[in-house]
Design an enzyme around this catalytic site. Structure first.
Site, PDB file in Angstrom:
ATOM      1  N   LEU A  29       0.828  -1.223   0.000  1.00  0.00           N
ATOM      2  CA  LEU A  29       0.000   0.000   0.000  1.00  0.00           C
ATOM      3  C   LEU A  29       0.853   1.260   0.000  1.00  0.00           C
ATOM      4  CD1 LEU A  29      -0.069   1.462   3.022  1.00  0.00           C
ATOM      5  CD2 LEU A  29      -1.561  -0.450   3.527  1.00  0.00           C
ATOM      6  N   ARG A  30       0.295   2.279  -0.655  1.00  0.00           N
ATOM      7  CA  ARG A  30       0.945   3.593  -0.689  1.00  0.00           C
ATOM      8  C   ARG A  30       0.233   4.503   0.287  1.00  0.00           C
ATOM      9  NH1 ARG A  30      -1.044   4.801  -6.442  1.00  0.00           N
ATOM     10  NH2 ARG A  30      -2.746   3.632  -5.493  1.00  0.00           N
ATOM     11  N   LEU A  44       8.053   8.526 -12.790  1.00  0.00           N
ATOM     12  CA  LEU A  44       9.101   9.248 -13.520  1.00  0.00           C
ATOM     13  C   LEU A  44       8.968  10.745 -13.253  1.00  0.00           C
ATOM     14  CD1 LEU A  44       9.403   7.507 -17.031  1.00  0.00           C
ATOM     15  CD2 LEU A  44      10.936   7.315 -15.064  1.00  0.00           C
ATOM     16  N   GLY A  97      12.491  15.443  -9.382  1.00  0.00           N
ATOM     17  CA  GLY A  97      12.372  16.506  -8.389  1.00  0.00           C
ATOM     18  C   GLY A  97      13.247  16.206  -7.196  1.00  0.00           C
ATOM     19  N   CYS A 121       9.429   4.161   3.931  1.00  0.00           N
ATOM     20  CA  CYS A 121       9.669   2.880   3.240  1.00  0.00           C
ATOM     21  C   CYS A 121      10.860   2.899   2.293  1.00  0.00           C
ATOM     22  CB  CYS A 121       8.412   2.457   2.489  1.00  0.00           C
ATOM     23  SG  CYS A 121       7.072   2.063   3.617  1.00  0.00           S
TER      24      CYS A 121
HETATM   25  C1  UDX Z   1       6.043   3.067  -1.156  1.00  0.00           C
HETATM   26  C2  UDX Z   1       5.590   2.083  -2.247  1.00  0.00           C
HETATM   27  O1  UDX Z   1       5.050   2.814  -3.345  1.00  0.00           O
HETATM   28  C3  UDX Z   1       4.561   1.121  -1.679  1.00  0.00           C
HETATM   29  O2  UDX Z   1       4.181   0.187  -2.667  1.00  0.00           O
HETATM   30  C4  UDX Z   1       5.147   0.420  -0.487  1.00  0.00           C
HETATM   31  O3  UDX Z   1       4.192  -0.430   0.099  1.00  0.00           O
HETATM   32  C5  UDX Z   1       5.641   1.431   0.541  1.00  0.00           C
HETATM   33  O4  UDX Z   1       6.553   2.339  -0.047  1.00  0.00           O
HETATM   34  P1  UDX Z   1       4.987   5.272  -0.078  1.00  0.00           P
HETATM   35  O5  UDX Z   1       6.200   5.358   0.785  1.00  0.00           O
HETATM   36  O6  UDX Z   1       3.644   5.495   0.531  1.00  0.00           O
HETATM   37  O7  UDX Z   1       4.910   3.844  -0.805  1.00  0.00           O
HETATM   38  O8  UDX Z   1       5.164   6.385  -1.205  1.00  0.00           O
HETATM   39  P2  UDX Z   1       5.360   6.453  -2.780  1.00  0.00           P
HETATM   40  O9  UDX Z   1       4.127   6.943  -3.409  1.00  0.00           O
HETATM   41  O10 UDX Z   1       5.965   5.226  -3.318  1.00  0.00           O
HETATM   42  O11 UDX Z   1       6.420   7.644  -2.855  1.00  0.00           O
HETATM   43  C6  UDX Z   1       7.699   7.514  -2.239  1.00  0.00           C
HETATM   44  C7  UDX Z   1       8.507   8.751  -2.432  1.00  0.00           C
HETATM   45  O12 UDX Z   1       8.912   8.863  -3.787  1.00  0.00           O
HETATM   46  C8  UDX Z   1       7.813  10.062  -2.093  1.00  0.00           C
HETATM   47  O13 UDX Z   1       8.703  10.884  -1.373  1.00  0.00           O
HETATM   48  C9  UDX Z   1       7.500  10.658  -3.443  1.00  0.00           C
HETATM   49  O14 UDX Z   1       7.452  12.070  -3.400  1.00  0.00           O
HETATM   50  C10 UDX Z   1       8.660  10.166  -4.282  1.00  0.00           C
HETATM   51  N1  UDX Z   1       8.376  10.072  -5.719  1.00  0.00           N
HETATM   52  C11 UDX Z   1       7.421   9.208  -6.170  1.00  0.00           C
HETATM   53  C12 UDX Z   1       9.101  10.819  -6.610  1.00  0.00           C
HETATM   54  O15 UDX Z   1       9.991  11.602  -6.228  1.00  0.00           O
HETATM   55  N2  UDX Z   1       8.837  10.716  -7.949  1.00  0.00           N
HETATM   56  C13 UDX Z   1       7.896   9.875  -8.437  1.00  0.00           C
HETATM   57  O16 UDX Z   1       7.719   9.824  -9.659  1.00  0.00           O
HETATM   58  C14 UDX Z   1       7.159   9.102  -7.513  1.00  0.00           C
END
Ligand code: UDX
Length: 443
Positions: free
Chosen positions: A156-157, A260, A263, A270
């Site tokens: 889960l996110r 993608l 930033g 996680c």
């Molecule tokens: C993540 C996984 O997506 C999820 O499947 C797992 O169970 C737990 O870890 P989460 O930590 O809730 O979930 O956030 P996620 O949406 O994956 O984003 C993680 C980080 O990456 C955030 O800081 C977000 O800002 C960053 N991110 C995400 C980017 O910088 N660029 C992107 O394109 C996507």
């Protein structure tokens, strides 16, 4: 008869899981060792912000399907399936995961298990943990090897946790060897009967593969983000635009546009700690070489924070000491109040240490940020945070920030200068309103 479910550990993962299992029609008992948290949950107050969680929590606490406790004995007595959802943070001063809470949960529960039951690990753990815990469980449980251990990783996110739990993209069953396997699979299929009925793919795996799945998925996502951030560095060196590049390569279905967004990079509870834990475990297994690339993934990600600070310095028209800086965003991502390893607060903290006066605003994460970063200043609105600012940094891409009117904001700042750390603003619009606009990987 539906199996009765307990959820051990009521943090972001466990509380959401407990609430969603109740929504799916199960009788659920949630356990946490933090009595204050249990009281809050029992009064239908979620201990964190997660869209859609509060109404479901209220509904099922009121109809009695969902209860919370601090008592392992009550849990052991109540449950047919016990989900272990406790945290596995990064160990202090090391890359490896700290398994204290997982070990404790199993050690507390096991001696109380008087009848056949399934213990299901959901926490993210180094591969091999389940194999280590299974015999400990069977040895300590009065019911012996009729206390079966399985692993069912959670993907889960935050921000979409309720939806991801009610309608998961896939379900992975990590089953033990031997006679416990069919019992575990049958019970897990009962728990996820609705999702399976709706066509959710089920992957049945051994324990090692199931544990690896979670680590591999997070490593892949982190790699994808760092890949596009590396491309952002090249765009900056050449005058290219990484957002256009991401669109262009993302149209290839083998690549895909999701994750993608270049930033400030990834943070949260996680991805950062999971890739480090994965590297540490690979090293212990003698397979460290397989994951050396994750060091680079981590390094690219850390560089983003430094790059935003440099960019802020380039735009700022005065020395740091005495400069008024507005930081929009404290949560590690939008639709969350989670500030664990938040890139936004990391940058805010660095600027504060340079002597700047930093004022932070976030729609949901203010209370958490204040507690962990008490030396920063906080404001209750975007306009209040930006009032008199010499520079505005947008570091978490909340819709509220995307929708800010640059003309209106321009009236309250001292200098129309903005660093868009998440490529979430429209540069044409902001420049037309007289702002000096800078972003990562964009001209
Ligand atoms: C993540 C996984 O997506 C999820 O499947 C797992 O169970 C737990 O870890 P989460 O930590 O809730 O979930 O956030 P996620 O949406 O994956 O984003 C993680 C980080 O990456 C955030 O800081 C977000 O800002 C960053 N991110 C995400 C980017 O910088 N660029 C992107 O394109 C996507």
């Amino acid at each position: 008869m539906k199996p009765r479910i307990t959820v051990v550990g009521c943090g972001y993962l466990g509380a959401t899981h407990a609430v969603c299992m109740a929504e799916l029609g199960f009788e659920v008992l949630g356990l946490d060792v933090d009595a204050e948290r249990v009281t809050a949950l029992q009064e239908a107050r979620p201990p964190f912000y997660e869209p859609g969680l509060e109404p479901l929590l209220r509904k099922h606490v009121e109809n009695g399907r969902l209860r919370f406790t601090t008592s392992y004995a009550e849990c052991a007595d109540f449950g047919d399936v016990h989900f272990v959802c406790v945290a596995t943070p990064q160990r202090d001063g090391e890359f490896a995961a700290d398994l204290t809470f997982v070990d404790q949960a199993v050690a507390e529960l096991a001696p109380l298990l008087q009848r056949p039951c399934l213990v299901v690990g959901k926490s993210t753990v180094p591969v091999g943990t389940a194999e280590r815990l299974a015999p400990l469980l069977a040895d300590a449980a009065p019911v012996g090897d009729e206390a079966v251990l399985a692993w069912n990783p959670e993907f889960l996110r935050e921000g979409f946790a309720v939806d991801d739990t009610l309608r998961p993209g896939r379900i992975v069953f990590g089953l033990p060897e031997g006679p416990g396997a069919p019992y575990a699979e049958a019970l897990l299929r009962q728990v996820y009967v609705d999702a399976i009925g709706n066509g959710t793919p089920v992957v049945v795996a051994d324990l090692a593969t199931a544990q690896l799945t979670k680590a591999a998925a997070n490593a892949f996502l982190a790699t994808k983000i760092s890949f596009i951030n590396a491309m952002a560095e090249l765009c900056e060196a050449t005058g290219g635009d990484v957002t256009v590049l991401a669109d262009a390569i993302g149209h290839d279905p083998r690549i895909g546009r999701k994750f993608l967004n270049a930033g400030l990079g990834f943070g949260g509870g996680c991805l950062p700690k999971d890739i480090r834990g994965f590297m540490a475990r690979a090293g212990e297994l003698g397979a460290g070489d397989a994951l050396t690339f994750l060091r680079e993934v981590d390094a690219i990600n850390q560089r983003r924070r430094a790059r935003v600070v440099d960019m802020a310095q380039e735009v700022l028209d005065r020395p740091w000491a005495g400069a008024k800086i507005a930081v929009l965003g404290a949560a590690f991502k939008p639709e969350s109040d989670d500030i664990r390893d938040s890139p936004a607060l990391n940058v805010a903290g660095r600027l504060h240490l340079f002597g700047a006066h930093v004022t932070v605003h976030d729609p949901q994460a203010m209370a958490n940020a204040r507690r962990s970063w008490p030396t920063l200043t906080y404001a209750d609105s975007v306009l209040a945070a930006c009032s008199g600012a010499h520079l505005v940094l947008v570091l978490t891409e909340w819709d509220q920030f995307r929708e800010v009117d640059p003309d209106r904001l321009g009236e309250v700042v001292a200098t129309r200068a903005v660093v868009d750390g998440r490529n979430c603003l429209d540069p044409v619009r902001w420049r037309a309103a007289g702002w000096a606009y800078r972003a990562l990987g964009r001209p």
